[in-house]
Each structure stands twice: as structure tokens, then as C-alpha cells.
Scaffold this motif. Structure first.
Motif, mmCIF file in Angstrom:
data_model
loop_
_atom_site.group_PDB
_atom_site.id
_atom_site.type_symbol
_atom_site.label_atom_id
_atom_site.label_comp_id
_atom_site.label_asym_id
_atom_site.label_seq_id
_atom_site.Cartn_x
_atom_site.Cartn_y
_atom_site.Cartn_z
ATOM 1 N N ARG A 110 0.808 -1.219 0.000
ATOM 2 C CA ARG A 110 0.000 0.000 0.000
ATOM 3 C C ARG A 110 0.845 1.276 0.000
ATOM 4 N NH1 ARG A 110 -5.354 -0.297 1.256
ATOM 5 N NH2 ARG A 110 -5.318 1.619 2.475
ATOM 6 N N ALA A 111 0.469 2.184 -0.904
ATOM 7 C CA ALA A 111 1.129 3.489 -0.982
ATOM 8 C C ALA A 111 0.342 4.547 -0.222
ATOM 9 C CB ALA A 111 1.277 3.906 -2.443
ATOM 10 N N ILE A 112 -0.754 4.116 0.415
ATOM 11 C CA ILE A 112 -1.644 5.081 1.075
ATOM 12 C C ILE A 112 -2.005 4.581 2.465
ATOM 13 C CG2 ILE A 112 -2.669 6.035 -1.037
ATOM 14 C CD1 ILE A 112 -4.997 4.035 -0.644
ATOM 15 N N ASP A 113 -2.399 5.535 3.292
ATOM 16 C CA ASP A 113 -2.962 5.175 4.589
ATOM 17 C C ASP A 113 -4.386 4.692 4.391
ATOM 18 O OD1 ASP A 113 -0.928 5.626 6.500
ATOM 19 O OD2 ASP A 113 -1.153 7.795 6.218
ATOM 20 N N PRO A 114 -4.959 3.883 5.257
ATOM 21 C CA PRO A 114 -4.258 3.296 6.402
ATOM 22 C C PRO A 114 -3.352 2.137 5.991
ATOM 23 C CG PRO A 114 -6.510 2.487 6.273
ATOM 24 C CD PRO A 114 -6.364 3.502 5.180
ATOM 25 N N ARG A 115 -2.399 1.807 6.857
ATOM 26 C CA ARG A 115 -1.514 0.651 6.661
ATOM 27 C C ARG A 115 -0.590 0.832 5.467
ATOM 28 N NH1 ARG A 115 -0.811 -2.277 10.881
ATOM 29 N NH2 ARG A 115 -1.048 -4.355 10.001
ATOM 30 N N LEU A 116 -0.094 2.073 5.305
ATOM 31 C CA LEU A 116 0.891 2.344 4.262
ATOM 32 C C LEU A 116 2.096 1.411 4.449
ATOM 33 C CD1 LEU A 116 1.914 5.924 3.165
ATOM 34 C CD2 LEU A 116 3.614 4.116 3.367
ATOM 35 N N GLY A 117 2.541 0.830 3.326
ATOM 36 C CA GLY A 117 3.723 -0.023 3.386
ATOM 37 C C GLY A 117 3.415 -1.486 3.654
ATOM 38 N N PHE A 118 2.173 -1.777 4.030
ATOM 39 C CA PHE A 118 1.791 -3.163 4.294
ATOM 40 C C PHE A 118 1.178 -3.788 3.032
ATOM 41 C CE2 PHE A 118 2.402 -1.396 8.389
ATOM 42 C CZ PHE A 118 2.662 -2.451 9.269
ATOM 43 N N TRP A 119 1.160 -5.098 2.998
ATOM 44 C CA TRP A 119 0.708 -5.826 1.811
ATOM 45 C C TRP A 119 -0.772 -6.153 1.899
ATOM 46 C CZ3 TRP A 119 3.849 -6.667 -2.355
ATOM 47 C CH2 TRP A 119 5.221 -6.445 -2.161
ATOM 48 N N THR A 120 -1.414 -6.059 0.766
ATOM 49 C CA THR A 120 -2.854 -6.313 0.736
ATOM 50 C C THR A 120 -3.249 -6.992 -0.575
ATOM 51 O OG1 THR A 120 -5.011 -5.281 1.124
ATOM 52 C CG2 THR A 120 -3.483 -4.077 -0.300
ATOM 53 N N LEU A 121 -4.478 -7.478 -0.624
ATOM 54 C CA LEU A 121 -5.063 -7.986 -1.863
ATOM 55 C C LEU A 121 -5.626 -6.820 -2.656
ATOM 56 C CD1 LEU A 121 -7.067 -10.936 -0.287
ATOM 57 C CD2 LEU A 121 -4.982 -11.135 -1.666
ATOM 58 N N PRO A 122 -5.751 -6.949 -3.981
ATOM 59 C CA PRO A 122 -6.454 -5.913 -4.747
ATOM 60 C C PRO A 122 -7.919 -5.872 -4.319
ATOM 61 C CG PRO A 122 -5.456 -7.577 -6.214
ATOM 62 C CD PRO A 122 -5.300 -8.070 -4.826
ATOM 63 N N ALA A 123 -8.284 -4.813 -3.627
ATOM 64 C CA ALA A 123 -9.638 -4.692 -3.069
ATOM 65 C C ALA A 123 -9.891 -3.243 -2.704
ATOM 66 C CB ALA A 123 -9.784 -5.572 -1.823
ATOM 67 N N GLY A 124 -11.154 -2.843 -2.749
ATOM 68 C CA GLY A 124 -11.482 -1.479 -2.349
ATOM 69 C C GLY A 124 -12.984 -1.259 -2.370
ATOM 70 N N PHE A 125 -13.370 -0.043 -2.092
ATOM 71 C CA PHE A 125 -14.791 0.256 -2.012
ATOM 72 C C PHE A 125 -15.470 0.150 -3.369
ATOM 73 C CE2 PHE A 125 -13.449 2.688 1.850
ATOM 74 C CZ PHE A 125 -14.159 1.915 2.760
#
Lengths: 187, 187
Positions: free
Chosen positions: A59-74
Motif C-alpha cells: 500500500r502506498a496510502i494510509d491506512p496501513r501504508l507499506g503493508f501488503w494487501t489484496l487488490p480490493a477497495g470500495f
């Protein structure tokens, strides 16, 4: 039941009241009667694999900037659930995906989210960081940076994916027993 | 990503703009910066049966007043998907239900709804009209008033229920092929 588009009205003068025929307090505009329903939001996303490896974005954005995530969003207005999941893969990872199944429906009441997570594969082995990602990578299962995962539901979805690996017909998962996802999104 | 509770703020002076780091226009308050995200809403509901008959409620409210529907409605903040489906059965039909499976996830982009429909049974054979219903009845399949059903997705859910009758493990349905639910809710 469907609120008018607030973008089309003037500024609103909201107060909290129970609208006629409703049984919950809502923000209602004193001037025009617009009711600002606040309902849970839908997150759409996917566990995306390619040749047995898992696509994660840092992630390049808050929250959890720098942590890894799945492609997902609102999910956005005017799209279907599957459209939304495909759009998120495009926005976050410049990836075209093929959705295969609904993997899970997670409820996270504290932050009023319902997460609809899919099982998907890359349509072709092309991906790169979108504006919201620092880095996008394929990880073998044993390489997944478990200590640097952004949200609990990412861990749930990856593990649920493994539980139905190779199964064409399965019941979508819900939250793991006792788990509410009730960990702050922001540190 | 989670907007602050607008109920806690003063009146807002909204204008349409693309917030920093976003890629969609949103209503943003000129005074306090609050972003009024408008996202799809979640409808939670159930096909509820008792001894092979289907529980339907005749609507006491617009839209589609006088037409028959399943116990379903907008999910509220702070609840899970299943909690919401049970609450709707309680509110509309004074019925306690036992949810057995996720039957379907319908997307209705025109009205920006995602409908999460369940398969459920009555916990006990007690039901009566809630405030939003004129009448609540159990119908045998052949008695269902198909010409007086409130919404297309009610027909979809009933038919989908039949397609997996007796099956413990099945893939939840999505919209029938080519169907967008794109028929006005209000006459």
C-alpha cells in the motif's frame, strides 16, 4: 427508499431525527428533506493467483501504508460486484483478472464493512503498481510476508483460498469463528 | 478511507470535487473537509420456508405498496450480514428465522444495490405483519402470486431457491443471465 443524489442538491442543513416510517435516527436536511442514509459499505476484492503464486500489492496510502494487501477497495455506484473487483485489480495492480468464484463474504461491523472476496486468476502475466500501490508482486505461499499484511481479512481470504484449492463448488466463507475483524485499520 | 460520522459534525457546505488521492468526484465539505462517499447499498434478506411453503409479506409502504416481497431491507451499520437478514424478518414479519446458506448475491447497478439473499427457515411457526407489512402469509409454490411480486429479485430468489432445493453445498447465484434488475422500484 433510494435517496436522491445529494450531488444534485444545494448545501444541506442536517439534523438527526427519525424520518416518517423509519425506525432509526438519520441525518435529515431541514431545508429539502434529503435523508442522508449511512449504511455499511461494500469492499470488493480478489485473491488473484498466477501459476500457484499470489498477487499482493504494497500500500502506498494510509491506512496501513507499506503493508501488503489484496487488490480490493470500495465498490462504486453503477457497477456490479464483479465489475468492482476487476476495477480494483486494474487500479491497484494494473492487472486484468478472470473471476472464478465468490470466495467469501466477511462482515466487519465495527467499521460497517461487508467484504465480498473472489477467487481469480491473472488474464495475462502483466502487472505493475497503480497509484495506490508502492509495489506489486507474486508470492509463493511460503514467501507471503505474513508479518506485514495490512488487514486481518487479507489473512482470512488467503487461508480460505487454500481450504478450497482446486474445488469448483464450495460454500463461500464468512468470518473465521470468533473473528470480527475488529482491529483498527489505521495503526 | 472511512468517513467520520456525519452525525457528529455541524452542517456541511458540500461541493463536488476529487479529493486528494482519490479518482472519483465526491461531495466534500468546504468547511470541515468531510467527504460524503456515496457507495452502493446492501440489501439483506431471505427466502424463508416452513414445511415447504414460502413466507411472503405484502408491502405497507412505497415503493410497490400492496405487492408481495421477501423479508429484506437495507443493512444497518454495526451489524453482520446475517444479523441484518434476521432483523429484517423480525421487523417485517415478526418472524424468527434460522439462516442455512447464502443463496444469492445480486447486483443492481442502476439503483446501486447489492442484495445478499439467504436460504432460511422459520425457527417457529409464528409470524404476523410488522409495521412495513399489510399481511404476511405462507404460500405453497403454486399459490405464489407471481403477478403481484414487488421486485424482480424476489422472483429470481424464489426460482434460485428451487434450483438448489435440498442441496447442502452450492455456489450462490448471481443475477440471471442478461438481467440487471433494471426495472424501476417505484411504479
Amino acid at each position: 427508499m433510494i435517496p436522491p443524489d445529494p450531488g444534485k442538491g444545494p448545501s444541506h442543513d442536517f439534523h438527526l431525527t427519525v424520518p416518517d416510517g423509519d425506525d432509526h435516527e438519520r441525518l435529515v436536511c431541514r431545508t429539502c428533506g434529503f435523508v442522508n442514509y449511512v449504511n455499511p459499505k461494500i469492499v470488493v476484492g480478489s485473491v488473484v493467483t498466477h501459476q500457484g503464486r499470489f498477487l499482493l500489492a504494497r500500500r502506498a496510502i494510509d491506512p496501513r501504508l507499506g503493508f501488503w494487501t489484496l487488490p480490493a477497495g470500495f465498490m462504486e455506484v453503477g457497477e456490479t460486484v464483479a465489475d468492482g473487483a476487476r476495477r480494483e485489480a486494474r487500479e491497484e495492480a494494473n492487472a486484468e483478472i478472470v473471476i472464478d468464484a465468490l470466495l467469501a463474504v466477511y462482515s466487519i461491523p465495527r467499521i460497517s464493512q461487508v467484504q465480498l472476496m473472489h477467487r481469480a486468476t491473472l488474464a495475462r502475466p502483466d502487472f505493475s503498481p497503480g497509484a495506490e500501490s508502492l509495489e506489486v508482486r507474486l508470492f509463493a505461499w511460503d514467501e507471503i510476508p505474513w508479518g506485514e499484511i495490512a488487514f486481518p481479512s487479507v489473512v482470512w481470504a488467503l487461508n480460505h483460498w487454500r481450504q478450497v484449492e482446486g474445488q469448483a463448488v464450495f460454500v463461500p466463507f464468512t468470518n473465521p469463528p470468533g473473528e470480527t475483524g475488529d482491529r483498527p485499520l489505521a495503526p
